[in-house]
Design a protein around this motif. Structure first.
Motif, short mmCIF file in Angstrom:
data_model
loop_
_atom_site.label_atom_id
_atom_site.label_comp_id
_atom_site.label_asym_id
_atom_site.label_seq_id
_atom_site.Cartn_x
_atom_site.Cartn_y
_atom_site.Cartn_z
N ALA A 139 63.03 1.05 36.28
CA ALA A 139 64.14 1.60 35.51
C ALA A 139 65.46 1.40 36.25
N CYS A 140 65.44 1.64 37.55
CA CYS A 140 66.65 1.44 38.35
C CYS A 140 67.03 -0.04 38.41
N GLN A 141 66.02 -0.91 38.49
CA GLN A 141 66.29 -2.36 38.52
C GLN A 141 66.98 -2.80 37.24
N ILE A 142 66.52 -2.31 36.09
CA ILE A 142 67.13 -2.66 34.81
C ILE A 142 68.58 -2.15 34.76
N CYS A 143 68.82 -0.95 35.27
CA CYS A 143 70.19 -0.42 35.29
C CYS A 143 71.09 -1.20 36.25
N TRP A 144 70.52 -1.71 37.33
CA TRP A 144 71.26 -2.58 38.25
C TRP A 144 71.67 -3.86 37.53
N TYR A 145 70.75 -4.44 36.77
CA TYR A 145 71.06 -5.63 35.98
C TYR A 145 72.17 -5.33 34.98
N ALA A 146 72.09 -4.15 34.34
CA ALA A 146 73.10 -3.77 33.36
C ALA A 146 74.47 -3.64 34.00
N GLY A 147 74.53 -3.04 35.19
CA GLY A 147 75.79 -2.92 35.89
C GLY A 147 76.39 -4.28 36.25
N LEU A 148 75.54 -5.23 36.63
CA LEU A 148 76.00 -6.57 37.00
C LEU A 148 76.50 -7.37 35.81
N ASN A 149 76.09 -7.00 34.61
CA ASN A 149 76.40 -7.75 33.41
C ASN A 149 77.90 -7.68 33.09
N ASP A 150 78.58 -8.83 33.16
CA ASP A 150 80.03 -8.88 32.94
C ASP A 150 80.43 -8.47 31.54
N THR A 151 79.52 -8.59 30.57
CA THR A 151 79.88 -8.31 29.18
C THR A 151 79.47 -6.92 28.72
N LEU A 152 78.69 -6.19 29.50
CA LEU A 152 78.21 -4.89 29.06
C LEU A 152 79.31 -3.83 29.17
N THR A 153 79.55 -3.10 28.09
CA THR A 153 80.67 -2.15 28.06
C THR A 153 80.26 -0.72 27.74
N SER A 154 78.96 -0.43 27.57
CA SER A 154 78.54 0.96 27.45
C SER A 154 77.05 1.09 27.77
N LEU A 155 76.69 2.25 28.30
CA LEU A 155 75.30 2.56 28.64
C LEU A 155 74.99 3.96 28.13
N GLY A 156 73.85 4.10 27.46
CA GLY A 156 73.41 5.41 27.00
C GLY A 156 72.01 5.71 27.50
N ILE A 157 71.80 6.89 28.06
CA ILE A 157 70.49 7.33 28.53
C ILE A 157 70.12 8.59 27.75
N TYR A 158 69.00 8.56 27.04
CA TYR A 158 68.69 9.59 26.06
C TYR A 158 67.29 10.20 26.26
N GLU A 159 67.06 11.30 25.54
CA GLU A 159 65.76 11.98 25.41
C GLU A 159 65.34 12.82 26.62
N TYR A 160 66.25 13.08 27.55
CA TYR A 160 65.90 13.92 28.69
C TYR A 160 65.94 15.39 28.28
N ASN A 161 64.87 16.11 28.59
CA ASN A 161 64.76 17.54 28.29
C ASN A 161 64.58 18.31 29.60
N PRO A 162 65.62 18.99 30.08
CA PRO A 162 65.54 19.70 31.36
C PRO A 162 64.47 20.79 31.38
N GLU A 163 64.12 21.35 30.21
CA GLU A 163 63.11 22.41 30.17
C GLU A 163 61.74 21.92 30.62
N LEU A 164 61.50 20.62 30.55
CA LEU A 164 60.21 20.05 30.95
C LEU A 164 60.26 19.45 32.34
N ASP A 165 61.36 19.70 33.05
CA ASP A 165 61.59 19.03 34.33
C ASP A 165 61.72 20.08 35.43
N ASN A 166 60.62 20.78 35.70
CA ASN A 166 60.67 21.94 36.58
C ASN A 166 61.22 21.66 37.96
#
Length: 411
Positions: free
Chosen positions: A282-309
């Motif tokens: 997952a981190c590797q994919i985000c590293w690729y996204a950061g390197l991408n000269d044309t990428l202009t937005s990133l969204g990370i979804y579906e995290y539920n803190p109640e399940l993340d003790n």
């Protein structure tokens, strides 16, 4: 008319009449952060000490490279008839507490944290509100990083590109493909269908990474194939995550459903899934996204803190964002292919294949691109990211699948 629709209609006129309108008034859509909570995170050399955040005065995001946005909207997990926003644990707060404590990387760091977007009266209003925020930010070359609730918010993220008057490329990382036709399905399981059906249609390509076949309806995969979109199973990512780099490099926007990550590395989602990407992938994919000269937005979804003790998912997401930021500050600005930055390769073909295929290789990053001729002479050609494996396949006399899919889309 709802507030979100009215704002959508008035924004172009306001920006023309008052150039500073967007800067002065974006703050009305955001809730400030708790100053007491985040003041303790200003440790020297950590990201928290370098992020200008909304605690009193709204930060000047126009001079920032990246803007963090929390979106506490989860009505997409329920039926579309749900109207009132729910009181839910803020996913972005847990992520911020981890992210701010990470040590700053090398180079400069011009980040702002705009706080949490106020949900709209209806779910559709939230989409439109998110659309306007994304539209304004990318117009000023500031990249929004959205830490959201349900994955259907990517629809609002996508709508933020409608004003560009050009086609865009989208990549989504998810264990499923959210294109179901089931009328009883929740909005976060069918937003890709809304994107495909949206008018005007400005989506050129869609890349799906990390899907698991037993979670996807066969009809959905048939639709992706018919539209000549790329899709990669989680096993293909495991075998060679580097091959995902050209897939990500083509994207204007990328969305990441946390459920794509195996439960061992990110337990903060439901239903639990023992299989999926590792945290490192997952981190590797985000590293690729950061390197991408044309990428202009990133969204990370579906995290539920109640399940993340124990905060493991929050730490995983924070690290993903850290790698995205680091990747951004290592961009090479490799967008002009007639410069001395590239080596050009021509591969000859015979029989029914194209006469030749043109590849470009960057001398600094060693990344590869492929020029694809349109079937119709009046449509020109398109240069798309590819891998070294595509080049090796071509010199063996085989046409890379990426070339075939791209040519089918441009016609």
């Amino acid at each position: 008319m709802s507030g979100g629709n009215l704002f959508q209609l008035l924004l172009p006129l306001l920006l023309q009449t008052f150039p500073d309108y967007s800067y002065m008034n974006l703050s009305i859509f955001f809730e400030p952060l708790n100053e007491d909570m985040y003041a303790a995170l200003n440790k020297p050399r950590t990201l928290g000490a370098y992020i200008n955040r909304f605690v009193g005065k709204f930060p000047d995001w126009r001079t920032a490279d990246i803007a963090l946005i929390g979106v506490n909207e989860v009505r997409g997990l329920d039926t579309e008839e749900a109207s009132e926003p729910k009181a839910v644990p803020a996913p972005a707060r847990a992520v911020r507490q981890k992210l701010y404590n990470l040590n700053k990387g090398t180079g400069r760091c011009q980040l702002v944290d705009l706080g949490n977007l106020r949900p709209g009266i209806t779910l559709e209003d939230t989409y439109l509100r998110l659309k306007e925020i994304v539209e304004v930010l990318i117009s000023y070359n500031t990249i929004p990083v959205i830490i959201g609730g349900s994955h259907d918010l990517e629809y609002g993220q996508y709508l933020g590109y409608e004003h560009l008057d050009r086609v865009v490329n989208m990549v989504t990382v998810d264990s499923s493909v959210d294109m179901t036709e089931d009328p009883e399905a929740t909005p976060n399981k069918k937003q890709l269908r809304k994107i495909l059906m949206h008018e005007p249609n400005y989506l050129f390509s869609l890349g799906q990474i990390g899907y698991q076949s037993y979670l996807v309806e066969p009809e959905v995969m048939a639709t992706l194939e018919k539209l000549h979109f790329e899709a990669y199973r989680v096993g293909e990512v495991h075998r060679n995550v580097q091959e995902m780099e050209p897939v990500v490099r083509v994207a204007d926007l990328l969305t990441f459903d946390v459920s794509a990550i195996r439960h061992q590395d990110a337990p903060g989602y439901e239903p639990a899934n023992p299989f999926g990407l590792t945290g490192e992938e997952a981190c590797q994919i985000c590293w690729y996204a950061g390197l991408n000269d044309t990428l202009t937005s990133l969204g990370i979804y579906e995290y539920n803190p109640e399940l993340d003790n124990r905060g493991l998912t929050a730490m995983t997401i924070a690290t993903m964002i850290w790698y995205f930021v680091e990747g951004f500050y290592h961009r090479k600005n490799e967008l002009t292919f007639n410069s001395k930055q590239f080596t050009k390769y021509a591969v000859a073909f015979n029989d029914d294949n194209p006469d030749r295929m043109i590849f470009y290789k960057s001398k600094s990053s060693e990344k590869w691109w492929l020029e694809v001729e349109a079937l119709s002479s009046d449509k020109g050609s398109r240069i798309v990211p590819c891998s070294y494996e595509d080049y090796l396949q071509a010199i063996k006399g085989e046409v890379p699948n990426r070339w075939i899919l791209t040519q089918a889309r441009i016609g």
